[in-house]
Design an enzyme around this catalytic site. Sequence first.
Site, PDB file in Angstrom:
ATOM      1  N   LYS A  28      -0.575  57.035  58.457  1.00  0.00           N
ATOM      2  CA  LYS A  28      -0.937  57.030  57.032  1.00  0.00           C
ATOM      3  C   LYS A  28      -0.924  55.597  56.493  1.00  0.00           C
ATOM      4  O   LYS A  28      -0.379  54.686  57.144  1.00  0.00           O
ATOM      5  CB  LYS A  28       0.057  57.903  56.258  1.00  0.00           C
ATOM      6  CG  LYS A  28       1.495  57.399  56.312  1.00  0.00           C
ATOM      7  CD  LYS A  28       2.489  58.433  55.802  1.00  0.00           C
ATOM      8  CE  LYS A  28       3.920  57.921  55.957  1.00  0.00           C
ATOM      9  NZ  LYS A  28       4.908  58.961  55.612  1.00  0.00           N
ATOM     10  N   ARG A 126      11.857  67.134  47.970  1.00  0.00           N
ATOM     11  CA  ARG A 126      10.643  66.440  47.527  1.00  0.00           C
ATOM     12  C   ARG A 126       9.520  67.465  47.470  1.00  0.00           C
ATOM     13  O   ARG A 126       9.102  67.867  46.400  1.00  0.00           O
ATOM     14  CB  ARG A 126      10.330  65.274  48.474  1.00  0.00           C
ATOM     15  CG  ARG A 126       9.133  64.450  48.062  1.00  0.00           C
ATOM     16  CD  ARG A 126       8.967  63.209  48.925  1.00  0.00           C
ATOM     17  NE  ARG A 126       8.737  63.516  50.355  1.00  0.00           N
ATOM     18  CZ  ARG A 126       8.478  62.588  51.274  1.00  0.00           C
ATOM     19  NH1 ARG A 126       8.425  61.305  50.935  1.00  0.00           N
ATOM     20  NH2 ARG A 126       8.287  62.926  52.532  1.00  0.00           N
ATOM     21  N   HIS A 155      11.526  67.883  56.752  1.00  0.00           N
ATOM     22  CA  HIS A 155      11.649  66.416  56.741  1.00  0.00           C
ATOM     23  C   HIS A 155      13.085  66.053  56.387  1.00  0.00           C
ATOM     24  O   HIS A 155      13.689  66.655  55.498  1.00  0.00           O
ATOM     25  CB  HIS A 155      10.677  65.850  55.698  1.00  0.00           C
ATOM     26  CG  HIS A 155      10.516  64.357  55.762  1.00  0.00           C
ATOM     27  ND1 HIS A 155      10.318  63.672  56.939  1.00  0.00           N
ATOM     28  CD2 HIS A 155      10.494  63.415  54.787  1.00  0.00           C
ATOM     29  CE1 HIS A 155      10.186  62.375  56.683  1.00  0.00           C
ATOM     30  NE2 HIS A 155      10.301  62.180  55.386  1.00  0.00           N
ATOM     31  N   ARG A 211       7.610  63.121  64.501  1.00  0.00           N
ATOM     32  CA  ARG A 211       6.612  62.405  63.693  1.00  0.00           C
ATOM     33  C   ARG A 211       7.082  60.972  63.511  1.00  0.00           C
ATOM     34  O   ARG A 211       7.873  60.685  62.616  1.00  0.00           O
ATOM     35  CB  ARG A 211       6.456  63.073  62.316  1.00  0.00           C
ATOM     36  CG  ARG A 211       6.095  64.555  62.348  1.00  0.00           C
ATOM     37  CD  ARG A 211       5.941  65.096  60.934  1.00  0.00           C
ATOM     38  NE  ARG A 211       7.082  64.776  60.090  1.00  0.00           N
ATOM     39  CZ  ARG A 211       8.180  65.549  59.975  1.00  0.00           C
ATOM     40  NH1 ARG A 211       8.265  66.683  60.619  1.00  0.00           N
ATOM     41  NH2 ARG A 211       9.160  65.154  59.190  1.00  0.00           N
ATOM     42  N   TYR A 256       4.336  26.985  40.005  1.00  0.00           N
ATOM     43  CA  TYR A 256       4.596  27.551  38.674  1.00  0.00           C
ATOM     44  C   TYR A 256       6.075  27.505  38.322  1.00  0.00           C
ATOM     45  O   TYR A 256       6.924  27.906  39.125  1.00  0.00           O
ATOM     46  CB  TYR A 256       4.140  29.007  38.613  1.00  0.00           C
ATOM     47  CG  TYR A 256       2.648  29.204  38.615  1.00  0.00           C
ATOM     48  CD1 TYR A 256       1.855  28.686  37.590  1.00  0.00           C
ATOM     49  CD2 TYR A 256       2.041  29.908  39.637  1.00  0.00           C
ATOM     50  CE1 TYR A 256       0.481  28.889  37.593  1.00  0.00           C
ATOM     51  CE2 TYR A 256       0.669  30.114  39.647  1.00  0.00           C
ATOM     52  CZ  TYR A 256      -0.109  29.599  38.624  1.00  0.00           C
ATOM     53  OH  TYR A 256      -1.459  29.796  38.635  1.00  0.00           O
ATOM     54  N   CYS A 303       2.465  31.932  44.746  1.00  0.00           N
ATOM     55  CA  CYS A 303       1.377  32.243  43.811  1.00  0.00           C
ATOM     56  C   CYS A 303       0.571  33.432  44.336  1.00  0.00           C
ATOM     57  O   CYS A 303       0.829  33.951  45.419  1.00  0.00           O
ATOM     58  CB  CYS A 303       0.453  31.038  43.651  1.00  0.00           C
ATOM     59  SG  CYS A 303       1.308  29.494  43.276  1.00  0.00           S
ATOM     60  N   MET A 304      -0.423  33.853  43.581  1.00  0.00           N
ATOM     61  CA  MET A 304      -1.225  35.003  44.004  1.00  0.00           C
ATOM     62  C   MET A 304      -1.962  34.723  45.317  1.00  0.00           C
ATOM     63  O   MET A 304      -2.008  35.579  46.200  1.00  0.00           O
ATOM     64  CB  MET A 304      -2.232  35.368  42.911  1.00  0.00           C
ATOM     65  CG  MET A 304      -2.989  36.653  43.199  1.00  0.00           C
ATOM     66  SD  MET A 304      -4.250  37.028  41.976  1.00  0.00           S
ATOM     67  CE  MET A 304      -3.289  37.246  40.492  1.00  0.00           C
ATOM     68  N   ASP A 305      -2.502  33.507  45.435  1.00  0.00           N
ATOM     69  CA  ASP A 305      -3.377  33.204  46.574  1.00  0.00           C
ATOM     70  C   ASP A 305      -2.852  32.069  47.458  1.00  0.00           C
ATOM     71  O   ASP A 305      -3.476  31.753  48.458  1.00  0.00           O
ATOM     72  CB  ASP A 305      -4.761  32.773  46.076  1.00  0.00           C
ATOM     73  CG  ASP A 305      -5.263  33.670  44.978  1.00  0.00           C
ATOM     74  OD1 ASP A 305      -5.328  34.885  45.201  1.00  0.00           O
ATOM     75  OD2 ASP A 305      -5.557  33.157  43.881  1.00  0.00           O
TER      76      ASP A 305
HETATM   77  C1  PLP Z   1       5.834  58.939  56.677  1.00  0.00           C
HETATM   78  C2  PLP Z   1       6.422  60.157  57.239  1.00  0.00           C
HETATM   79  C3  PLP Z   1       6.956  60.182  58.524  1.00  0.00           C
HETATM   80  C4  PLP Z   1       7.147  58.936  59.361  1.00  0.00           C
HETATM   81  O1  PLP Z   1       8.407  58.372  59.024  1.00  0.00           O
HETATM   82  P1  PLP Z   1       8.954  57.076  59.817  1.00  0.00           P
HETATM   83  O2  PLP Z   1      10.305  56.858  59.231  1.00  0.00           O
HETATM   84  O3  PLP Z   1       7.999  55.976  59.506  1.00  0.00           O
HETATM   85  O4  PLP Z   1       8.977  57.414  61.237  1.00  0.00           O
HETATM   86  C5  PLP Z   1       7.368  61.393  59.052  1.00  0.00           C
HETATM   87  N1  PLP Z   1       7.270  62.517  58.327  1.00  0.00           N
HETATM   88  C6  PLP Z   1       6.793  62.539  57.061  1.00  0.00           C
HETATM   89  C7  PLP Z   1       6.728  63.811  56.301  1.00  0.00           C
HETATM   90  C8  PLP Z   1       6.367  61.359  56.470  1.00  0.00           C
HETATM   91  O5  PLP Z   1       5.899  61.391  55.213  1.00  0.00           O
END
Ligand code: PLP
Length: 366
Positions: A28, A126, A155, A211, A256, A303-305
């Site tokens: 993601k 969540r 999770h 995951r 700055y 700075c920004m850039d």
């Molecule tokens: C982003 C995410 C992960 C990955 O988590 P890491 O700590 O980067 O391994 C796993 N499960 C869910 C639901 C997530 O949103």
Amino acid sequence: MVDLAAIRHNVTVLRDAAAPAEVCAVVKAGGYGHGAAAVATAAVDAGATWLAVALVEEGQALRAAGIDAPILVLAEPPASSFGAAIAADLAITIYTPERAEQLDRAARDAGTRARAHLKVDTGMHRVGVPRGDWDAILAARPGWSHVEVEAVWTHLACADEPGNPVTDEQLDRFDEFLARAAATGLRPTITHAANSAGALIHPRARRDLVRAGIAVYGLSPSDAVAAADHELRPALELMTEVSFVKRIPAGSAVSYGHTWTAPDEGWLATLPIGYADGVPRLLSNRAAVILRGRRRPIVGTVCMDQLLVWCGDERPDEGDEVVLLGRRGDEAVTAEEWAGLVGTITYEIVCGLGARVPREYRDSDG
Ligand SMILES: *Cc1c(COP(=O)(O)O)cnc(C)c1O
């Protein structure tokens, strides 16, 4: 610069740690800033059997890039995107009966079956089916004729804290959810619970699939779960070149707000990178870069850039390579170091790299 060999190495480490569980590489947010399609391809090459994204659009982009591995969308998407999700053969996270019925209808309209992963809330609070709603969802499930419940998952909130009892409490609750599902005849082929930290340090969390996001990139989930302790290698280096060089007199204040003043006469290098590119402004007068093999401090306000680097007596040249994140010889600047300096986590550092920073790839094995 992203080293795809490091991505493959890290996936191999995760596979070894999690086996017999399989690895779902979480790509993601543009592969945590590294580039989703390139990371996904390398992860699948190294044996990841699943990919995960946050949005249907991210899944569609992976399909457009020619990736055909199973892809899970980690949050319940709006029903308006179900047609696109089904067309792209994405597995959809579901945690409300309304959305399940909408998914069923969308699949029926498309003349196919949709793949659902039911997410249950075991304590993160969540998203996910709360304990009190689980029986109602299970009772509704036989009505979803065009939805295949492929997985039940949860999770973990505190997996990156090794001694925290919340992880075991969540896994106990997960087992209760699964037992109640089994009592209604739902025995999903896949269950999953672990993120990177869960996969690395909580054997009980591994289940059928882990995951893993941050560990795929070779970065630490937390100080207590350090990437280096698990032989993970950071895949990303952030580099630029010196764009301007000048000698300034002692007492010259720079950038700055004039927050830094040269202690002596010496050389100041300007770099064409700033907070719009993901170098946090909070690193002003705190971090260092690697220039000609030595750590040189970032001075004055970022700075920004652009930002400024103090080189003292050594004159750099325009065009010299500068490493902001990475390793040269014995010197290293890590995402962990930046995260510590600005009070965040490695995730936010790499996800914050700006869109205009070109993502380039190399393969140190290739
Ligand atoms: C982003 C995410 C992960 C990955 O988590 P890491 O700590 O980067 O391994 C796993 N499960 C869910 C639901 C997530 O949103």
